[in-house]
Write an enzyme that holds these catalytic residues in place. Structure first.
Site, short mmCIF file in Angstrom:
data_model
loop_
_atom_site.label_atom_id
_atom_site.label_comp_id
_atom_site.label_asym_id
_atom_site.label_seq_id
_atom_site.Cartn_x
_atom_site.Cartn_y
_atom_site.Cartn_z
CD GLU A 34 -2.46 1.21 2.75
OE1 GLU A 34 -1.84 0.68 3.82
OE2 GLU A 34 -3.68 1.42 2.84
CG HIS A 36 2.69 3.41 3.88
ND1 HIS A 36 1.93 2.10 3.52
CD2 HIS A 36 2.29 3.31 5.29
CE1 HIS A 36 1.54 1.66 4.12
NE2 HIS A 36 1.27 2.14 5.48
CG ASP A 45 0.43 -0.97 6.42
OD1 ASP A 45 0.91 -0.25 7.13
OD2 ASP A 45 -0.52 -0.49 6.00
CG HIS A 120 -3.61 -3.04 5.77
ND1 HIS A 120 -3.52 -1.77 5.15
CD2 HIS A 120 -4.69 -3.41 5.02
CE1 HIS A 120 -4.22 -1.44 4.06
NE2 HIS A 120 -5.04 -2.64 3.96
CD GLU A 122 -7.21 0.19 5.50
OE1 GLU A 122 -6.30 -0.28 5.90
OE2 GLU A 122 -7.20 1.21 4.86
CG HIS A 177 -2.00 5.88 5.65
ND1 HIS A 177 -1.71 4.37 5.30
CD2 HIS A 177 -1.81 6.40 4.62
CE1 HIS A 177 -1.28 4.48 4.21
NE2 HIS A 177 -1.43 5.52 3.52
CD GLU A 182 2.17 3.23 8.99
OE1 GLU A 182 1.74 2.08 8.74
OE2 GLU A 182 1.82 4.11 8.14
ZN ZN Z 1 0.48 1.70 7.36
MN MN Z 2 -2.22 0.24 5.94
#
Ligand code: ZN
Ligand code: MN
Length: 258
Positions: A34, A36, A45, A120, A122, A177, A182
């Site tokens: 994904e 970032h 993630d 992650h 989701e 996010h 992160e």
């Molecule tokens: Zn992430």
């Molecule tokens: Mn994510």
């Protein structure tokens, strides 16, 4: 015998001996590919929960399964949305069935204690569904003693840590996010993968209380980050990662009597 904590690096015979009595837990990191933001690699993630699991395994004597490197579709308010190039996602059903199959395979080897460590947001409900389906199918086959812990690693940040890392107020894990946490953990783990000169400086995204589908990309910060990681440092990253490892190790010891 290899002293690796990674199942993939072990021989089947060494692995078999470790799990046959059901007393060695197996951790399964479930990540994503994904975007970032412009400054972080797309495997955050996956990389972060896998690093957490490896450190936890060295502390507690558990084993780590290869991570799932794809996850459920990125959502606008927690991952920027699924329209960015590079973000590569699974349908919910695919993630459920892959995770279910993997859990059932470990159970077949003799594993009776597992932890699904999600990286992650989701993924969460789909990996819960996978745990439930696996347990239901295993019960029908006469396996009644598998226990699975399920967690998002970020939930192990204490209030004290959040006050320290976010002195101006913690936005929310969703808006984090590609934000400070992160970015910091990645600066600590893999500074060579962070292009910190490109860290977005914009304010946190401002979303309504609802979602609209199909997603309208113009409602999402064009950088893909939902808040700025400009105050990230490797020191903050080490501090947060150490707490994840310590707290998840403690939870495993408690639940699995290690
Ligand atoms: Zn992430
Ligand atoms: Mn994510």
């Amino acid at each position: 015998m290899s002293d690796s904590v990674l199942i993939s690096e072990m021989t089947w015979t060494d692995y078999g001996k470790r799990v046959e009595d059901g007393k060695t837990p197996v951790l399964l990191p479930v990540g994503a590919l994904e975007q970032h933001g412009p400054h972080l690699p797309m495997n955050c993630d996956t990389l972060i929960p896998t690093a957490v699991c490896e450190r936890v395994a060295r502390e507690t004597g558990v084993l780590v399964a290869p991570p799932l490197e794809y996850g459920y579709k990125s959502q606008p308010k927690s991952g920027g949305g699924n329209h960015f190039p590079g973000t590569t996602s699974l349908d919910g059903e695919t993630l459920v069935l892959m995770t279910r199959d993997i859990i059932k395979e470990f159970a077949r080897h003799g594993v009776r204690q597992m932890a699904v460590v999600v990286g992650h947001t989701e993924n969460l409900m789909f990996t819960i569904e996978a745990c439930d389906l696996a347990l239901r199918e295993l019960r029908a086959q006469g396996v009644h003693d598998l226990r699975i812990m399920h967690m998002g690693y970020w939930e192990f940040s204490s209030e004290e840590t959040l006050r320290k890392v976010f002195p101006d107020g913690f936005p929310s894990w969703n808006l984090e996010h590609a934000g400070v946490m992160e970015s910091s953990v990645m600066l600590h783990l893999h500074p060579e993968l962070v292009q910190f000169d490109k860290v977005p400086l914009h304010p946190p995204a401002d979303f309504p209380a609802y979602d609209v589908y199909p997603v309208e990309p113009e409602r999402i910060p064009a950088t893909g980050a939902l808040s700025s990681g400009k105050t990230a440092t490797a020191e903050k990253g080490k501090y947060m990662l150490d707490e994840y490892v310590e707290s998840i190790s403690a939870a495993l010891r408690e639940e699995f009597r290690l």
